[in-house]
Design a protein around this motif. Sequence first.
Motif, short mmCIF file in Angstrom:
data_model
loop_
_atom_site.label_atom_id
_atom_site.label_comp_id
_atom_site.label_asym_id
_atom_site.label_seq_id
_atom_site.Cartn_x
_atom_site.Cartn_y
_atom_site.Cartn_z
N LEU A 111 5.78 21.68 -11.50
CA LEU A 111 4.18 21.99 -11.27
C LEU A 111 3.67 20.80 -12.47
CD1 LEU A 111 4.05 25.73 -11.46
CD2 LEU A 111 3.74 24.06 -9.43
N ALA A 112 4.52 20.73 -13.39
CA ALA A 112 3.88 19.74 -14.45
C ALA A 112 3.74 18.10 -13.77
CB ALA A 112 4.90 19.45 -15.71
N VAL A 113 4.84 17.75 -13.20
CA VAL A 113 4.81 16.49 -12.30
C VAL A 113 3.62 16.31 -11.16
CG1 VAL A 113 5.80 14.87 -10.69
CG2 VAL A 113 7.27 15.90 -12.68
N MET A 114 3.34 17.55 -10.69
CA MET A 114 2.47 17.66 -9.55
C MET A 114 1.12 17.72 -10.06
SD MET A 114 4.04 20.72 -7.32
CE MET A 114 2.42 21.15 -6.35
N GLU A 115 1.02 18.16 -11.33
CA GLU A 115 -0.48 17.95 -11.95
C GLU A 115 -0.68 16.85 -12.46
OE1 GLU A 115 -2.93 20.20 -15.81
OE2 GLU A 115 -0.95 21.09 -15.17
N LYS A 116 0.33 16.12 -13.15
CA LYS A 116 0.22 14.69 -13.86
C LYS A 116 -0.16 13.82 -12.66
CE LYS A 116 2.86 10.97 -15.34
NZ LYS A 116 4.33 10.55 -15.77
N ALA A 176 9.48 14.86 -6.28
CA ALA A 176 10.97 15.23 -6.39
C ALA A 176 11.78 14.06 -7.29
CB ALA A 176 11.71 15.46 -5.03
N GLU A 177 11.31 12.82 -7.00
CA GLU A 177 12.19 11.86 -7.56
C GLU A 177 11.50 11.63 -9.21
OE1 GLU A 177 11.04 8.10 -5.66
OE2 GLU A 177 12.28 8.75 -3.97
N MET A 227 0.93 -1.13 -0.08
CA MET A 227 -0.13 -0.09 -0.10
C MET A 227 0.79 1.16 0.08
SD MET A 227 -2.69 1.17 2.92
CE MET A 227 -4.00 -0.13 2.65
N PRO A 228 0.77 2.13 -0.80
CA PRO A 228 1.56 3.47 -0.79
C PRO A 228 1.22 4.15 0.23
CG PRO A 228 -0.43 3.74 -2.38
CD PRO A 228 -0.41 2.05 -2.01
N ARG A 229 2.30 4.95 0.74
CA ARG A 229 2.22 5.80 1.70
C ARG A 229 1.73 7.06 1.41
NH1 ARG A 229 8.45 5.51 3.50
NH2 ARG A 229 8.34 5.35 1.58
N LYS A 230 0.83 7.73 2.29
CA LYS A 230 0.25 8.84 1.74
C LYS A 230 0.55 10.27 2.55
CE LYS A 230 -3.84 6.58 0.57
NZ LYS A 230 -5.26 6.16 0.70
N SER A 231 1.70 9.99 3.34
CA SER A 231 1.95 11.20 4.24
C SER A 231 2.43 12.31 3.30
CB SER A 231 3.20 10.91 5.09
OG SER A 231 4.10 10.65 4.51
N LYS A 232 2.43 13.83 3.70
CA LYS A 232 2.93 14.87 3.02
C LYS A 232 4.39 14.40 2.55
CE LYS A 232 3.67 19.70 3.04
NZ LYS A 232 3.56 20.85 4.27
N SER A 233 5.06 14.31 3.29
CA SER A 233 6.75 14.25 3.02
C SER A 233 6.85 13.14 1.92
CB SER A 233 7.34 13.94 4.17
OG SER A 233 7.05 12.62 4.99
N VAL A 234 6.09 11.97 1.89
CA VAL A 234 6.24 10.93 0.87
C VAL A 234 5.73 11.65 -0.49
CG1 VAL A 234 5.76 8.65 0.02
CG2 VAL A 234 6.25 9.17 2.53
N ASN A 235 4.67 12.11 -0.57
CA ASN A 235 4.27 12.75 -1.70
C ASN A 235 5.17 13.65 -2.44
OD1 ASN A 235 1.97 11.35 -1.66
ND2 ASN A 235 0.76 12.72 -0.41
N ILE A 236 5.84 14.56 -1.64
CA ILE A 236 6.78 15.59 -1.93
C ILE A 236 7.93 14.74 -2.51
CG2 ILE A 236 8.46 17.49 -1.36
CD1 ILE A 236 6.21 18.47 0.56
N GLN A 237 8.46 13.81 -1.65
CA GLN A 237 9.54 12.83 -2.12
C GLN A 237 9.32 12.27 -3.63
OE1 GLN A 237 12.54 12.80 -0.52
NE2 GLN A 237 13.12 11.71 -2.27
N LEU A 238 7.95 11.80 -3.81
CA LEU A 238 7.73 11.19 -5.13
C LEU A 238 7.81 12.41 -6.13
CD1 LEU A 238 4.87 8.60 -3.96
CD2 LEU A 238 6.98 7.94 -4.72
N SER A 260 15.56 17.82 -6.35
CA SER A 260 15.87 17.66 -4.92
C SER A 260 14.70 17.89 -4.19
CB SER A 260 16.95 18.71 -4.34
OG SER A 260 16.78 19.88 -4.51
N LEU A 261 14.56 17.41 -3.06
CA LEU A 261 13.41 17.60 -2.06
C LEU A 261 13.28 19.10 -1.74
CD1 LEU A 261 10.83 16.35 -0.53
CD2 LEU A 261 12.55 16.33 1.15
N ALA A 262 14.50 19.72 -1.52
CA ALA A 262 14.56 21.25 -1.26
C ALA A 262 14.00 21.90 -2.38
CB ALA A 262 15.78 21.72 -1.12
N SER A 263 14.16 21.44 -3.86
CA SER A 263 13.54 22.29 -4.84
C SER A 263 12.18 22.37 -4.97
CB SER A 263 14.42 21.65 -6.26
OG SER A 263 15.76 21.83 -6.48
#
Length: 354
Positions: free
Chosen positions: A43-48, A14-15, A1-12, A20-23
């Motif tokens: 932003l394109a990755v976030m929208e996708k 970034a990857e 099951m994929p994790r749903k925490s905010k930090s993991v979402n941001i990490q995904l 980088s996560l900082a970017s």
Amino acid sequence: MPRKSKSVNIQLVAEEAGVSLASVSRVLNNHPDVSEALRRQVLAVMEKNNFTPDKSVERLLRISVVVGVGDITDYVATILTGMGLAANTEGIELSIQRCSGRLPLLRACRLWRSNGVALISGTEWLSEIPEVADSGIPCMLIETPLERENVGYLCHDSRRAMQQMLNYVHSLGHRRIAYLEADPPNRSYQNRLDAYRELMESIGESPDAFRIPPYPVGHIDGIGRDKEAGYQQTMQLLSSYPGVTAIVCANDEIAFGCYKACAEKGVRIPEDVSVVGCDDQSFARFLSPGLTTIRLPLTYMGRRAIQCLGDFLRGNQTALPKEHLLRELVIRNSAAPPCQTKINGANCSRMKRK
């Protein structure tokens, strides 16, 4: 099951974006030290991936209100009052910025960490708005209509507002109607002047015979559309055109200065000359006599601009409004039918209006 925490979402994000996560964090926080290329990539990755920040980020919305240098008049202050009321209600961080033009508007918005921008009478930045909107920063324009995606506007029709006032003054019997101009002549003030010239031509009078140009010294930086400008213009008018029976002012602040000049010269309002304004500023009803003017929904415009930006940024509405707002003729006691003896150059003996 994929994790749903905010930090993991941001990490995904970034990857997948290859950064980088900082970017990603800097993009989410609208940091100025991020290139537009990197910003678009993230932003394109976030929208996708249909990724949106959680509500803790939503509560930190920053909206910058941009006005010109030296342009905080009573008119602008009334709009800002409405904006401040909305920001307090909506939990939005509001900042008032005076853009000098030394930086491109988009760069300035990044430095201000703006999630959204509201521009008041932003004609000088009109050519830069598309770039700001295309970058993902939504814009609400006050008094500057622009048909563009990610851009909304709230305007009133300045030409029709002034036409309504002029038609009322003419209906009282006035033909020798003076006009006190405002400077700088932005779109709104130019429309008001055009309406005056059209009315004078339509009644067979010269459109420029009683037109008083802006006085070049105002409240700051030589802006000629405040009380001091109106005072100086009226002093010029009274010495040059004694037969004028009505004075139409480009705004209420100019009318305020007009009242002072008339009082100093012993010219009674409206017994000797009618005086009218436009905007219905807060002081207009407290003048003696009360100023006849056009009421514009300035506080409402400010409040609605911020509310709409907040709702748009939070995903509660899909588009920003594009609206032309209603105006209202407010008849008080500063205008009356002209005195016939005044028209002929003698002192007016008309009974004082009750």
